[in-house]
Each structure stands twice: as structure tokens, then as C-alpha cells.
Design a protein around this motif. Structure first.
Motif, mmCIF file in Angstrom:
data_model
loop_
_atom_site.group_PDB
_atom_site.id
_atom_site.type_symbol
_atom_site.label_atom_id
_atom_site.label_comp_id
_atom_site.label_asym_id
_atom_site.label_seq_id
_atom_site.Cartn_x
_atom_site.Cartn_y
_atom_site.Cartn_z
ATOM 1 N N ALA A 1 -11.932 -39.251 -13.392
ATOM 2 C CA ALA A 1 -10.704 -40.000 -13.954
ATOM 3 C C ALA A 1 -11.232 -40.517 -15.329
ATOM 4 O O ALA A 1 -10.465 -40.492 -16.405
ATOM 5 N N GLN A 2 -12.232 -41.214 -15.397
ATOM 6 C CA GLN A 2 -12.687 -41.534 -16.740
ATOM 7 C C GLN A 2 -12.975 -40.392 -17.955
ATOM 8 O O GLN A 2 -12.545 -40.855 -18.864
ATOM 9 N N ALA B 1 -11.214 -37.727 -18.004
ATOM 10 C CA ALA B 1 -9.585 -37.218 -18.304
ATOM 11 C C ALA B 1 -9.199 -38.343 -19.264
ATOM 12 O O ALA B 1 -8.402 -37.944 -20.313
ATOM 13 N N ALA B 2 -9.493 -39.581 -19.285
ATOM 14 C CA ALA B 2 -8.826 -40.510 -19.929
ATOM 15 C C ALA B 2 -9.729 -40.382 -21.539
ATOM 16 O O ALA B 2 -8.908 -40.368 -22.368
ATOM 17 N N TYR C 1 -5.268 -37.769 -14.340
ATOM 18 C CA TYR C 1 -5.915 -39.299 -14.181
ATOM 19 C C TYR C 1 -5.601 -39.957 -12.989
ATOM 20 O O TYR C 1 -6.510 -40.372 -12.395
#
Length: 311
Positions: A252-253, A255-256, A283
Motif C-alpha cells: 500500500a505504501q 502504491a502511495a 492503496y
């Protein structure tokens, strides 16, 4: 015990209340895991029960301190996940445990002072257990202190939260967190802090357990899938075999970070074909998958669907 600098304000306020003889009957210690809530609680309980504390801290020598250190103090009860009759540890705190706790607290203190009970994690109480605790919170015994510890306090009913004095541990300022990590001799402190989303306790633990290398593996996996290399199912197997929740956090990190890079330079380091909106959706999906891993759904299917969306 390491005293974390971001505890200082909470500690001073609690000690001031203690000196005014204005202690609440229930405290809710909450905030992200890794910020030392449990160390704070243990330090406070030791000082509260100590026969000769200094500035709120336990002397470490009196009988009470010795019993606490041995885990045999008669006026301290620690409640957590119990064990079922078949010997398997429960995944929640159940009503019978709360009823036993309430019966114990209804008795007088053996040392004639405070009785202290902790429930950790309090957000693991099921609905029946939380309802049973309400009566104890509404009709507290004299000189009894309930300490509830929760990483996810929103999972507690509002009726419980409203009856506790809340002590919230937010993420400390970056400069303070970095200074603490450097004092703890954490390698690559800035990188570790970024990986942990600004959480210094988590950054220290992850640095010590080799999570930063795992973070790089996740980014390499995502870059390979975006480029059409590698097999999604093989990635799923590796992720499930080794800290899947943590890997989803890192995913997720990533993707951010990719979305931020696209907004700035037009192309991210992972070369994802997803646009900024799709990266935002991914995310959210990665974080939902991380939460879903705790439930009954099959982890391999969750991850496979997520990685198929990335690819």
C-alpha cells in the motif's frame, strides 16, 4: 525499561491527578501499536503500588515492587486472551473472563491500597464481554483502577469509551522520533521511520527483524509484475509464507509513493500502468486485504485478486 520521550506530557498529567487524589476509576490507553502504551501502563502501575515511589516511579526494592516483578502481586489482575477447554488460545476476550474479573475486583485489596486490573487488548472483547464490563465501569469499587489498552479503540463500544478517561498516544513529531531512533542505535533510522509510517517503535522493531529488506522485496515484486515479468501466484505464495500483513502494508505504501511520483514527474519508480486514481483505489484495496487476512477468507485468493488488479 526505556522511557519514550513522547510519554512525558501524559505522565506529568497523570501524576498531577494522582497528587490531587483525583485519579479516574478507568483509563483507556490507545493509539497505534509501537508507541509504548504497555510500557507506560506498566511503569504507572509499578509507581502506583510502590511503597516509596520517586516522582511517580517505583523504587524497585519494596515488597510491592518485588511481587510485581515476580508477577505475584495479589492486587494486580492482568486479563488478556484466555485458553479454551481444548487448550487452544481464544481469539477474543469473552464474557466469563469479565465476570471473573468483576468478582475479583468486588473483594477488598489485600494490601489495603489500590487494586489494579488491566484488559489488553480491550478491543478484543466480544459484545457480551463489553456489556458485562459496563456494570463494573458504572459502579466501580473504591480504590480500584481499570486500565484498558487498545490499538484500535474504535472497535470498542461508545458506552465503554465514554466511561474511561482517554489517554491517546499519537505519532510523535518526526524530529523527536528520529532522535529517539538514533539514541537507540537503529540503523538507517530515517528509512526505517518512513517504512513504519512515522511510528518510531514499529521502525525500531522492523529494523531489528529485517523488515526493510522485506520492503524492498515487495517493491521489486510490484515492479516486476507491472513490467509483465514474474508470476502473480508465485508472489502470493512468498507473501503468505512470510509476514503477509506487513507485506501488504509495504505494498500500500508503494502504491502511495507511486502516485506521488506520477504527480511530480509523470512516471513512478515501479512503472505502474495504473493512473493516480487507480493507484488510490489499489492503496485502499491493499489495506482492506490486510484487515481481511484476520478473518475467515482465503488469503491466497485475496492476494491473487489484488495483484491481478495491479498487473
Amino acid at each position: 525499561m526505556t522511557v519514550m520521550p513522547w510519554h512525558a506530557e501524559h505522565w506529568a498529567r497523570l501524576q498531577a491527578r494522582r497528587q490531587r487524589d483525583a485519579m479516574p476509576h478507568a483509563l483507556l490507553l490507545c493509539g497505534p501499536a509501537g508507541l509504548g502504551k504497555r510500557d507506560f501502563m506498566l511503569r504507572f502501575v509499578r509507581g502506583l503500588l510502590c511503597a516509596q515511589p520517586v516522582d511517580g516511579d517505583a523504587c524497585g526494592e519494596c515488597r510491592s515492587c518485588q511481587l510485581l516483578r515476580a508477577g505475584t502481586h495479589p492486587d494486580v489482575v492482568a486479563l488478556s486472551y484466555g485458553v479454551r477447554k481444548d487448550g487452544v488460545q481464544r481469539s477474543e476476550i469473552v464474557v466469563d473472563q469479565i465476570r471473573d474479573l468483576s468478582a475479583r475486583l468486588a473483594m477488598a485489596s489485600q494490601f489495603g491500597g489500590w487494586q489494579v486490573a488491566s484488559i489488553d487488548p480491550a478491543d478484543a472483547m466480544n459484545a457480551a464481554a463489553a456489556n458485562a464490563l459496563l456494570k463494573t465501569l458504572e459502579e466501580p469499587s473504591p480504590s480500584t483502577l481499570l486500565l484498558l489498552v487498545a490499538d484500535a479503540p474504535w472497535r470498542l463500544p461508545q458506552t465503554i469509551r465514554s466511561r474511561c478517561q482517554r489517554i491517546e498516544f499519537p505519532l510523535p513529531p518526526r524530529e523527536q522520533a528520529l532522535a529517539w531512533l538514533q539514541a537507540e542505535h537503529v540503523k538507517d533510522a530515517a528509512v526505517a521511520l518512513d517504512a513504519a509510517g512515522g511510528n518510531p517503535g514499529m521502525a525500531k522493531a522492523w529494523s531489528e527483524e529485517g523488515a526493510l529488506a522485506r520492503r524492498q522485496e515487495v517493491r521489486k515484486d510490484l515492479a516486476a509484475l507491472a513490467a509483465g515479468r514474474g508470476e502473480a501466484m508465485e508472489v502470493v505464495r512468498r507473501w503468505l509464507d512470510n509476514e503477509p500483513g506487513q507485506r501488504l502494508w509495504f505494498a500500500a505504501q508503494a502504491a502511495a509513493d507511486e502516485a506521488k511520483a506520477q504527480a511530480g514527474a509523470g512516471n513512478g519508480p515501479l512503472s505502474s500502468a495504473l493512473d493516480a486514481e487507480a493507484l488510490g483505489d489499489w492503496y485502499i484495496a491493499a489495506n482492506r486485504a490486510r484487515d481481511a487476512l484476520r478473518g475467515p477468507l482465503r488469503g491466497d485468493l485475496l492476494l491473487l485478486e489484488l495483484l491481478a488488479r495491479w498487473r
